[in-house]
Design an enzyme around this catalytic site. Structure first.
Site, PDB file in Angstrom:
ATOM      1  N   LYS A   1       0.818  -1.369  -0.021  1.00  0.00           N
ATOM      2  CA  LYS A   1      -0.149  -0.062  -0.119  1.00  0.00           C
ATOM      3  C   LYS A   1       0.750   1.394  -0.091  1.00  0.00           C
ATOM      4  O   LYS A   1       0.365   2.110  -0.809  1.00  0.00           O
ATOM      5  CB  LYS A   1      -0.753  -0.139   1.215  1.00  0.00           C
ATOM      6  CG  LYS A   1      -2.130  -1.092   1.462  1.00  0.00           C
ATOM      7  CD  LYS A   1      -2.995  -0.956   2.531  1.00  0.00           C
ATOM      8  CE  LYS A   1      -2.354  -0.880   3.969  1.00  0.00           C
ATOM      9  NZ  LYS A   1      -1.888  -2.309   4.178  1.00  0.00           N
TER      10      LYS A   1
ATOM     11  N   ARG B   1      -9.675   1.256   8.617  1.00  0.00           N
ATOM     12  CA  ARG B   1      -9.408  -0.153   9.004  1.00  0.00           C
ATOM     13  C   ARG B   1     -10.215  -0.925   9.564  1.00  0.00           C
ATOM     14  O   ARG B   1     -10.413  -2.157   9.903  1.00  0.00           O
ATOM     15  CB  ARG B   1      -7.912  -0.196   9.739  1.00  0.00           C
ATOM     16  CG  ARG B   1      -6.633  -0.742   9.129  1.00  0.00           C
ATOM     17  CD  ARG B   1      -5.653  -0.538  10.043  1.00  0.00           C
ATOM     18  NE  ARG B   1      -4.376  -1.309   9.848  1.00  0.00           N
ATOM     19  CZ  ARG B   1      -3.417  -0.552   9.206  1.00  0.00           C
ATOM     20  NH1 ARG B   1      -3.552   0.641   8.944  1.00  0.00           N
ATOM     21  NH2 ARG B   1      -2.322  -1.421   9.097  1.00  0.00           N
TER      22      ARG B   1
ATOM     23  N   ARG C   1      11.063  -7.154   5.103  1.00  0.00           N
ATOM     24  CA  ARG C   1      10.990  -5.790   5.278  1.00  0.00           C
ATOM     25  C   ARG C   1      11.681  -5.484   6.591  1.00  0.00           C
ATOM     26  O   ARG C   1      12.098  -4.264   6.817  1.00  0.00           O
ATOM     27  CB  ARG C   1       9.537  -5.267   5.224  1.00  0.00           C
ATOM     28  CG  ARG C   1       9.501  -3.579   5.378  1.00  0.00           C
ATOM     29  CD  ARG C   1       8.049  -3.170   4.849  1.00  0.00           C
ATOM     30  NE  ARG C   1       7.076  -3.355   5.929  1.00  0.00           N
ATOM     31  CZ  ARG C   1       5.820  -2.939   5.817  1.00  0.00           C
ATOM     32  NH1 ARG C   1       5.495  -2.585   4.718  1.00  0.00           N
ATOM     33  NH2 ARG C   1       4.887  -3.151   7.123  1.00  0.00           N
TER      34      ARG C   1
ATOM     35  N   ARG D   1      10.992  -0.754  11.638  1.00  0.00           N
ATOM     36  CA  ARG D   1       9.942  -0.800  12.422  1.00  0.00           C
ATOM     37  C   ARG D   1       9.735  -2.125  13.236  1.00  0.00           C
ATOM     38  O   ARG D   1      10.009  -3.091  12.951  1.00  0.00           O
ATOM     39  CB  ARG D   1       8.825  -0.898  11.434  1.00  0.00           C
ATOM     40  CG  ARG D   1       8.365   0.362  10.350  1.00  0.00           C
ATOM     41  CD  ARG D   1       7.336   0.247   9.592  1.00  0.00           C
ATOM     42  NE  ARG D   1       6.019  -0.458  10.159  1.00  0.00           N
ATOM     43  CZ  ARG D   1       5.132  -0.451   9.432  1.00  0.00           C
ATOM     44  NH1 ARG D   1       4.922   0.030   8.271  1.00  0.00           N
ATOM     45  NH2 ARG D   1       3.739  -1.053   9.791  1.00  0.00           N
TER      46      ARG D   1
ATOM     47  N   ARG E   1      -1.045  -9.246  12.969  1.00  0.00           N
ATOM     48  CA  ARG E   1      -1.272  -7.946  12.096  1.00  0.00           C
ATOM     49  C   ARG E   1      -2.342  -8.539  10.992  1.00  0.00           C
ATOM     50  O   ARG E   1      -3.266  -7.896  10.494  1.00  0.00           O
ATOM     51  CB  ARG E   1      -0.297  -7.137  11.565  1.00  0.00           C
ATOM     52  CG  ARG E   1       0.315  -6.190  12.689  1.00  0.00           C
ATOM     53  CD  ARG E   1       1.629  -5.743  12.491  1.00  0.00           C
ATOM     54  NE  ARG E   1       1.811  -5.143  11.222  1.00  0.00           N
ATOM     55  CZ  ARG E   1       3.015  -5.128  10.469  1.00  0.00           C
ATOM     56  NH1 ARG E   1       4.210  -5.499  10.907  1.00  0.00           N
ATOM     57  NH2 ARG E   1       3.068  -4.233   9.446  1.00  0.00           N
TER      58      ARG E   1
END
Ligand code: AMP
Length: 197
Positions: free
Chosen positions: A14, A89, A128, A134, A146
């Protein structure tokens, strides 16, 4: 005027695609995840509330993110349009977004849903995690949570937008450019009445 929601599970791409589309169509890119990470970095009260929730891979309260979006809409009255990334969300967030946009004489033109299988998402997010810095990308059980939270609370938005003919499904597997091209092809053929608000 065009207002887009870029949608999909964590790791669907996204953020990358939102950056490309915002540039191509001169839209204001609003990523609630980015805004929250900035709040955490600045040590604000919102950041303090959000940090521990984000680190567990849960969703921060609806009221809090809705306020962040309201603030951004207020601050950008002359925007050509907005690209919402990671928002809404939950169903209450989607309803709040509709109400907020009505207030500003706007509406969601389309919800662009990037669809990627779970195995691929896990692989991308773990990869990632090595580079993003993160904290919520660093731990496999947080990543799995998640995806679970997405399936339970966020995926129902697909039917919310499909009912009003705004759900657009995009294959999220391919190169960044290929996926940007697929998204642009859909945006270009949005009915004028949906693009005009
Ligand atoms: P993202 O950068 O979109 O992956 O968001 C990172 C994290 O921020 C999410 O896992 C949530 O904890 C939180 N977050 C971002 N956007 C929202 C939202 N719209 N509602 C609730 N929590 C959010």
């Amino acid at each position: 005027m065009i207002n887009l929601v870029i949608f999909g599970p964590p790791g669907a791409g996204k953020g990358t695609q939102a950056t490309n589309l915002a540039k191509a169509y001169q839209l204001i890119h609003l990523s609630t995840g980015e805004i929250l990470r900035d709040e955490i970095a600045e040590g604000t009260e919102t950041g303090l509330i959000a940090k521990e929730i984000i680190d567990r891979g849960e969703l921060v309260p609806d009221d809090l993110v809705i306020e962040l979006i309201r603030h951004q809409l207020d601050n950008n009255p002359l925007a050509k349009g907005f690209l919402f990334d990671g928002f809404p969300r939950t169903l209450p967030q989607a309803e709040a977004l509709d109400n907020l946009l009505v207030h500003y004489g706007r509406s969601v033109s389309a919800m662009l849903s990037l669809e990627v299988e779970k195995e691929q998402l896990l692989a991308r997010l773990i990869n990632r995690g090595n580079s993003s810095g993160r904290s919520d990308d660093a731990n496999r059980s947080v990543i799995e949570n998640r995806i679970e939270v997405y399936n339970q609370k966020t995926a129902p938005l697909i039917s919310y937008y499909s009912k009003v003919g705004k759900y657009e499904r995009i294959n999220g597997i391919g190169t960044v450019q290929e996926i940007t091209d697929r998204l642009k092809a859909i945006i270009e053929r949005l009915p004028l009445n949906k693009r005009s608000h």
